[in-house]
Design an enzyme around this catalytic site. Structure first.
Site, PDB file in Angstrom:
ATOM      1  N   ASP A  13      -4.526   0.371  -2.840  1.00  0.00           N
ATOM      2  CA  ASP A  13      -5.851  -0.142  -3.223  1.00  0.00           C
ATOM      3  C   ASP A  13      -5.773  -1.372  -4.103  1.00  0.00           C
ATOM      4  OD1 ASP A  13      -6.871   2.063  -1.831  1.00  0.00           O
ATOM      5  OD2 ASP A  13      -6.531   3.316  -3.593  1.00  0.00           O
ATOM      6  N   LYS A  16      -5.037  -5.316  -0.634  1.00  0.00           N
ATOM      7  CA  LYS A  16      -4.168  -5.924   0.389  1.00  0.00           C
ATOM      8  C   LYS A  16      -4.965  -6.346   1.616  1.00  0.00           C
ATOM      9  CE  LYS A  16      -1.566  -2.241   0.610  1.00  0.00           C
ATOM     10  NZ  LYS A  16      -2.097  -1.504  -0.555  1.00  0.00           N
ATOM     11  N   GLY A  17      -5.977  -5.543   1.967  1.00  0.00           N
ATOM     12  CA  GLY A  17      -6.751  -5.814   3.177  1.00  0.00           C
ATOM     13  C   GLY A  17      -7.346  -7.207   3.176  1.00  0.00           C
ATOM     14  N   LYS A  18      -7.900  -7.582   2.051  1.00  0.00           N
ATOM     15  CA  LYS A  18      -8.510  -8.904   1.954  1.00  0.00           C
ATOM     16  C   LYS A  18      -7.455 -10.005   2.045  1.00  0.00           C
ATOM     17  CE  LYS A  18     -10.091 -12.038  -1.412  1.00  0.00           C
ATOM     18  NZ  LYS A  18     -11.179 -12.494  -2.249  1.00  0.00           N
ATOM     19  N   GLY A  42      -6.612   3.207   3.423  1.00  0.00           N
ATOM     20  CA  GLY A  42      -7.928   2.678   3.744  1.00  0.00           C
ATOM     21  C   GLY A  42      -8.061   1.287   3.173  1.00  0.00           C
ATOM     22  N   HIS A  43      -8.514   0.361   3.997  1.00  0.00           N
ATOM     23  CA  HIS A  43      -8.708  -1.011   3.520  1.00  0.00           C
ATOM     24  C   HIS A  43     -10.173  -1.373   3.687  1.00  0.00           C
ATOM     25  CE1 HIS A  43      -4.452  -1.662   3.258  1.00  0.00           C
ATOM     26  NE2 HIS A  43      -4.279  -1.385   4.526  1.00  0.00           N
ATOM     27  N   GLN A 173      -0.407   1.544   1.383  1.00  0.00           N
ATOM     28  CA  GLN A 173      -0.126   2.254   0.127  1.00  0.00           C
ATOM     29  C   GLN A 173       0.432   1.263  -0.917  1.00  0.00           C
ATOM     30  OE1 GLN A 173       0.893   3.939   3.161  1.00  0.00           O
ATOM     31  NE2 GLN A 173      -0.932   5.154   3.058  1.00  0.00           N
ATOM     32  N   THR A 248     -11.170   8.753   0.920  1.00  0.00           N
ATOM     33  CA  THR A 248     -11.585  10.059   0.402  1.00  0.00           C
ATOM     34  C   THR A 248     -12.907  10.034  -0.356  1.00  0.00           C
ATOM     35  OG1 THR A 248     -10.327   9.642  -1.620  1.00  0.00           O
ATOM     36  CG2 THR A 248      -9.193  10.823   0.143  1.00  0.00           C
TER      37      THR A 248
HETATM   38  P1  IMP Z   1      -1.125  11.563   1.225  1.00  0.00           P
HETATM   39  O1  IMP Z   1      -0.317  10.364   1.550  1.00  0.00           O
HETATM   40  O2  IMP Z   1      -2.429  11.615   1.942  1.00  0.00           O
HETATM   41  O3  IMP Z   1      -0.337  12.838   1.322  1.00  0.00           O
HETATM   42  O4  IMP Z   1      -1.508  11.459  -0.339  1.00  0.00           O
HETATM   43  C1  IMP Z   1      -0.520  11.461  -1.355  1.00  0.00           C
HETATM   44  C2  IMP Z   1      -0.978  10.647  -2.545  1.00  0.00           C
HETATM   45  O5  IMP Z   1      -0.967   9.266  -2.190  1.00  0.00           O
HETATM   46  C3  IMP Z   1      -2.406  10.956  -3.007  1.00  0.00           C
HETATM   47  O6  IMP Z   1      -2.484  10.770  -4.411  1.00  0.00           O
HETATM   48  C4  IMP Z   1      -3.223   9.890  -2.302  1.00  0.00           C
HETATM   49  O7  IMP Z   1      -4.443   9.617  -2.976  1.00  0.00           O
HETATM   50  C5  IMP Z   1      -2.266   8.720  -2.349  1.00  0.00           C
HETATM   51  N1  IMP Z   1      -2.469   7.747  -1.262  1.00  0.00           N
HETATM   52  C6  IMP Z   1      -2.011   7.808   0.002  1.00  0.00           C
HETATM   53  N2  IMP Z   1      -2.357   6.719   0.692  1.00  0.00           N
HETATM   54  C7  IMP Z   1      -3.040   5.935  -0.157  1.00  0.00           C
HETATM   55  C8  IMP Z   1      -3.639   4.644  -0.029  1.00  0.00           C
HETATM   56  O8  IMP Z   1      -3.622   3.988   0.995  1.00  0.00           O
HETATM   57  N3  IMP Z   1      -4.262   4.177  -1.154  1.00  0.00           N
HETATM   58  C9  IMP Z   1      -4.281   4.861  -2.319  1.00  0.00           C
HETATM   59  N4  IMP Z   1      -3.733   6.058  -2.479  1.00  0.00           N
HETATM   60  C10 IMP Z   1      -3.116   6.588  -1.414  1.00  0.00           C
HETATM   61 MG    MG Z   2      -7.090   1.677   0.079  1.00  0.00          MG
END
Ligand code: IMP
Ligand code: MG
Length: 331
Positions: A13, A16-18, A42-43, A173, A248
């Site tokens: 977060d 990066k998307g932008k 998510g972007h 991530q 989420t």
């Molecule tokens: P999982 O990858 O869904 O198992 O989540 C593991 C941890 O990584 C959690 O704290 C998620 O909120 C975090 N996480 C996974 N992908 C992202 C992302 O793209 N952005 C921010 N947090 C992420």
């Molecule tokens: Mg994100």
């Protein structure tokens, strides 16, 4: 010819998307290829008046002339991908490697345990990667609905590089969510540093020219795990730093820019350039500026401090949510 790998420096977060959308339109790479975990990412991208929320499709789709691809290291939710290709008009130029792992309903239901344990996104990404390690996961080539999208992505990107074309590799991530280098066990299910992202797409280390690391001007984190200097929700709100997760909808926890973490992230990724996003949130007078010389003295001091302390140039600066709210110091 330039091959650039873009990665997140903190906990995802970073915006990066932008930055990917900007580079995809400005540098015109012929391929934008996505590595990283899966639809847990998510972007959010804002282009003029339109907002796009993307979980599977590479963010570079806004360049209509580029082909967008997903590397074999990524696990794919076919329904999410197909929906995004349709919604964002990427038909005919979106490809999936035949070796991508496939998320099924069972993975999503198994993720609910991790949701309460470590704050997983519940997207099924972790359980799918676990099944992959157990050699039971289905691959994209086994899935009928993906048959028209299948490609040899490593073959495609390396052929483009050999032909002297630019390729942009999009990480997801952030460094401290890496299964190897992050705040275990509060991490995602694989390595997401530049080396891991390159392995995901089938790119050897000698082929990479630039590693751009993206840091937000402050730090946020969704889910569980340590966040040094964490502000109270009220304090974050007061500073305008409260955000919600793209996937989420959970509130993001916030802290000030962490130089120690950032220095380690630069090291782990071998970063050659830094991008700072949301500078306008820290310094509202900088909103929508497009030239470095238009920034306030305070904002320039902040950027200079980052460059000095991390010994890496800050080349791209985000000054607002839209793609054109950007300062590009590369030329
Ligand atoms: P999982 O990858 O869904 O198992 O989540 C593991 C941890 O990584 C959690 O704290 C998620 O909120 C975090 N996480 C996974 N992908 C992202 C992302 O793209 N952005 C921010 N947090 C992420
Ligand atoms: Mg994100």
């Amino acid at each position: 010819m330039t091959v650039t790998v873009l990665v997140g420096g903190f906990f995802g977060d970073e915006g990066k998307g932008k930055i990917v959308s900007y580079l995809a339109q400005k540098d015109k790479p012929v391929i934008i290829v996505r590595g990283g975990a899966g639809p847990n990412a998510g972007h959010t991208i804002r282009d003029e008046n339109k907002t796009y929320k993307v979980r599977m499709l590479p963010c570079g789709f806004l360049n209509p002339d580029a082909r967008v691809m997903i590397g074999p290291g990524v696990v794919v939710n076919p329904a999410v991908l197909l929906q995004e290709i349709k919604e964002f008009g990427a038909e005919g130029r979106a490809l999936v490697d035949e070796r991508c792992g496939i998320i099924e309903d069972s993975h999503i239901s198994r993720d609910s345990e991790l949701k309460s344990k470590i704050g997983s996104t519940g997207s099924g990404t972790g359980p799918a990667n676990a099944d992959r390690a157990m050699r039971t996961l289905k691959m994209a080539r086994d899935i009928k609905s993906l048959s028209l999208l299948l490609a040899d992505v490593p073959g495609e990107i390396n052929a483009a590089i050999s032909a002297g074309k630019d390729v942009l590799v999009e990480g997801t991530q952030g460094t401290f969510l890496s299964l190897w280098h992050g705040t275990y066990p509060f991490v995602t299910s694989k390595d997401v540093t530049a080396s891991g992202i390159c392995a995901d797409v089938g790119l050897g280390p000698t082929k990479v020219d630039e590693v751009m690391i993206v840091f937000k001007a402050y730090v946020t984190r969704v889910g569980e795990g340590k966040l040094g200097g964490e502000l109270s929700a009220k304090e974050a709100e007061g500073r305008g730093w409260s955000e919600v997760g793209t996937v989420t909808g959970r509130p993001r926890r916030a802290a000030e820019f962490d130089f120690e973490l950032a220095r380690r992230a630069v090291m782990l990724n071998g970063a050659t350039q830094i991008s700072i996003t949301k500078l306008d949130v820290l310094f509202p007078e900088c909103a929508k500026k497009t030239k470095y010389t238009e920034l306030s003295t305070q904002a320039r001091r902040f950027i200079k401090d980052i460059e000095d302390r991390l010994a890496t140039p800050v080349t791209i600066i985000g000054t607002g949510p839209a793609i054109r709210d950007i300062i590009d110091r590369r030329s």
